[in-house]
Motif scaffolding. Structure first.
Motif, PDB file in Angstrom:
ATOM      1  N   UNK A 189      -3.238   1.684   9.148  1.00 12.87           N
ATOM      2  CA  UNK A 189      -2.432   2.062   8.201  1.00 12.87           C
ATOM      3  C   UNK A 189      -1.469   3.086   9.022  1.00 12.87           C
ATOM      4  N   UNK A 190      -0.538   2.369   9.619  1.00 14.57           N
ATOM      5  CA  UNK A 190       0.410   3.389  10.394  1.00 14.57           C
ATOM      6  C   UNK A 190       1.080   4.026   9.575  1.00 14.57           C
ATOM      7  N   UNK A 191       1.571   3.969   8.302  1.00 14.67           N
ATOM      8  CA  UNK A 191       2.211   4.572   7.513  1.00 14.67           C
ATOM      9  C   UNK A 191       1.598   6.050   7.041  1.00 14.67           C
ATOM     10  N   UNK A 216     -10.892   6.546   1.692  1.00 10.11           N
ATOM     11  CA  UNK A 216     -11.766   6.517   2.984  1.00 10.11           C
ATOM     12  C   UNK A 216     -10.933   7.455   4.068  1.00 10.11           C
ATOM     13  N   UNK A 217      -9.791   7.391   4.054  1.00  8.12           N
ATOM     14  CA  UNK A 217      -8.943   7.997   5.139  1.00  8.12           C
ATOM     15  C   UNK A 217      -9.244   9.517   4.978  1.00  8.12           C
ATOM     16  N   UNK A 218      -9.521  10.011   6.020  1.00 12.56           N
ATOM     17  CA  UNK A 218      -9.843  11.684   6.075  1.00 12.56           C
ATOM     18  C   UNK A 218     -11.185  12.114   5.798  1.00 12.56           C
ATOM     19  N   UNK A 254     -14.066  10.650   7.414  1.00 14.12           N
ATOM     20  CA  UNK A 254     -15.119  10.423   8.608  1.00 14.12           C
ATOM     21  C   UNK A 254     -14.324  10.281  10.073  1.00 14.12           C
ATOM     22  N   UNK A 255     -14.832  10.536  11.106  1.00 15.08           N
ATOM     23  CA  UNK A 255     -14.268  10.619  12.379  1.00 15.08           C
ATOM     24  C   UNK A 255     -13.427   9.488  12.675  1.00 15.08           C
ATOM     25  N   UNK A 256     -13.742   8.323  12.445  1.00 16.09           N
ATOM     26  CA  UNK A 256     -12.917   6.940  12.781  1.00 16.09           C
ATOM     27  C   UNK A 256     -11.676   7.054  11.858  1.00 16.09           C
ATOM     28  N   UNK A 257     -11.674   7.615  10.735  1.00 17.48           N
ATOM     29  CA  UNK A 257     -10.562   7.493   9.687  1.00 17.48           C
ATOM     30  C   UNK A 257     -10.063   8.637   9.625  1.00 17.48           C
ATOM     31  N   UNK A 258     -10.111   9.718  10.422  1.00 15.37           N
ATOM     32  CA  UNK A 258      -9.105  10.857  10.536  1.00 15.37           C
ATOM     33  C   UNK A 258      -7.749  10.192  10.386  1.00 15.37           C
ATOM     34  N   UNK A 259      -6.854  11.209  10.104  1.00 16.44           N
ATOM     35  CA  UNK A 259      -5.669  10.695   9.854  1.00 16.44           C
ATOM     36  C   UNK A 259      -4.911  10.641  11.164  1.00 16.44           C
ATOM     37  N   UNK A 260      -5.324  11.557  12.436  1.00 18.95           N
ATOM     38  CA  UNK A 260      -4.813  11.118  13.627  1.00 18.95           C
ATOM     39  C   UNK A 260      -5.666  10.336  14.574  1.00 18.95           C
ATOM     40  N   UNK A 261      -6.592   9.575  13.809  1.00 15.41           N
ATOM     41  CA  UNK A 261      -7.672   8.633  14.732  1.00 15.41           C
ATOM     42  C   UNK A 261      -6.682   7.281  15.111  1.00 15.41           C
ATOM     43  N   UNK A 262      -6.791   6.732  16.220  1.00  6.49           N
ATOM     44  CA  UNK A 262      -6.365   5.377  16.541  1.00  6.49           C
ATOM     45  C   UNK A 262      -6.730   4.530  15.346  1.00  6.49           C
ATOM     46  N   UNK A 263      -8.090   4.497  15.056  1.00  9.01           N
ATOM     47  CA  UNK A 263      -8.283   3.599  13.958  1.00  9.01           C
ATOM     48  C   UNK A 263      -7.269   3.442  12.758  1.00  9.01           C
ATOM     49  N   UNK A 264      -6.813   4.690  12.293  1.00  9.20           N
ATOM     50  CA  UNK A 264      -5.964   4.713  11.269  1.00  9.20           C
ATOM     51  C   UNK A 264      -4.445   4.447  11.831  1.00  9.20           C
ATOM     52  N   UNK A 265      -4.249   4.683  12.954  1.00 10.35           N
ATOM     53  CA  UNK A 265      -2.880   4.236  13.449  1.00 10.35           C
ATOM     54  C   UNK A 265      -2.781   2.665  13.489  1.00 10.35           C
ATOM     55  N   UNK A 266      -3.850   2.028  13.792  1.00 11.01           N
ATOM     56  CA  UNK A 266      -3.779   0.626  13.790  1.00 11.01           C
ATOM     57  C   UNK A 266      -3.678   0.170  12.465  1.00 11.01           C
ATOM     58  N   UNK A 282       1.017  -1.198   0.089  1.00 11.86           N
ATOM     59  CA  UNK A 282       0.142   0.131   0.020  1.00 11.86           C
ATOM     60  C   UNK A 282       0.787   0.995   0.138  1.00 11.86           C
ATOM     61  N   UNK A 283       1.136   2.157  -1.074  1.00 14.35           N
ATOM     62  CA  UNK A 283       1.646   3.192  -1.012  1.00 14.35           C
ATOM     63  C   UNK A 283       1.049   4.455  -1.333  1.00 14.35           C
ATOM     64  N   UNK A 284      -0.397   4.447  -1.332  1.00 10.89           N
ATOM     65  CA  UNK A 284      -1.181   5.664  -0.987  1.00 10.89           C
ATOM     66  C   UNK A 284      -2.344   5.473  -0.065  1.00 10.89           C
ATOM     67  N   UNK A 285      -2.643   6.664   0.289  1.00 11.25           N
ATOM     68  CA  UNK A 285      -3.688   6.465   1.314  1.00 11.25           C
ATOM     69  C   UNK A 285      -5.099   6.032   0.770  1.00 11.25           C
TER      70      UNK A 285
END
Length: 203
Positions: A189-191, A171-173, A175-187, A165-168
């Motif tokens: 798509x940590x990159x 769905x990132x950015x 909604x609330x759960x998939x915000x770039x600073x969300x724990x969901x994204x961190x788990x 996976x080389x690009x976001x």
């Protein structure tokens, strides 16, 4: 205590005394075809609990669908429309049968960013049908739920390595759960995770 209060806010409050008047049901289904393409199907029905009549049109008895509309969109792996078919099984006016006449204009279009604009450009206003446009708009979400996951599953079942996976993802950015600073994204798509800066947290 805070967690309990937040959880209660997610539930609907008890309704006032009432009776059912109208039900709109919309169902979306995604199919992985044997030829390597995908079908996304949508069906919309409108039903009232009482006899209903538009002036100078036929009577619709209670619980008989006023609308029963279906769309099938065939997509390739890039979400580009290869074919589209429409069924108008129940309609309130005879003229409604002509509403899908321009649906073929969507062939070759991509169900991706800007999809709603494409719908309005190709089958907007008097060139189409309000209900068909509503279905088409949300079919993109069903396509996004179907195609990438089916591609992943196909590779998994065939023992083919998953691509890097080389690009976001789209769905990132969004909604609330998939915000770039969300724990969901961190788990997941940590990159692509972007923690909030201290200055942002204070505002």
């Amino acid at each position: 205590m805070k967690c309990i209060l937040e959880r209660k806010q997610l539930a609907l409050s008890p309704p006032s005394p009432r009776k059912l008047s109208h039900t709109r049901t919309v169902v979306y289904q995604g199919y992985d075809r044997e030829d390597g393409l995908w079908d996304i199907e949508a069906e919309l029905t409108d039903v009232k609990t009482y006899d209903f009549k538009v002036p100078n049109e036929r009577l619709f008895p209670a619980n008989e669908p006023i609308h029963r509309l279906k769309i099938r969109v065939t997509l390739d792996s890039r979400l580009v429309i290869q074919d589209i078919a429409t069924s108008m099984d129940s309609i309130p006016h005879p003229e409604c049968s002509g509403a899908p006449h321009g649906m073929h204009k969507l062939i070759g279009c991509t169900m991706g960013p800007g999809w709603r604009k494409v719908i309005n450009q190709r089958v907007g206003g008097e060139e189409g049908c309000t209900h068909l446009r509503e279905m088409l708009s949300n079919m993109a979400t069903a396509a996004y739920q179907t195609v990438p996951a089916s591609q992943w599953h196909r590779r998994e079942m065939s023992g083919i390595p998953q691509p890097e996976i080389t690009s976001p993802p789209y769905h990132l950015g969004q909604c609330h759960s998939w915000a770039y600073d969300s724990p969901t994204t961190q788990r997941a798509y940590p990159m692509f995770y972007k923690p909030k800066l201290a200055d942002d947290a204070l505002t």
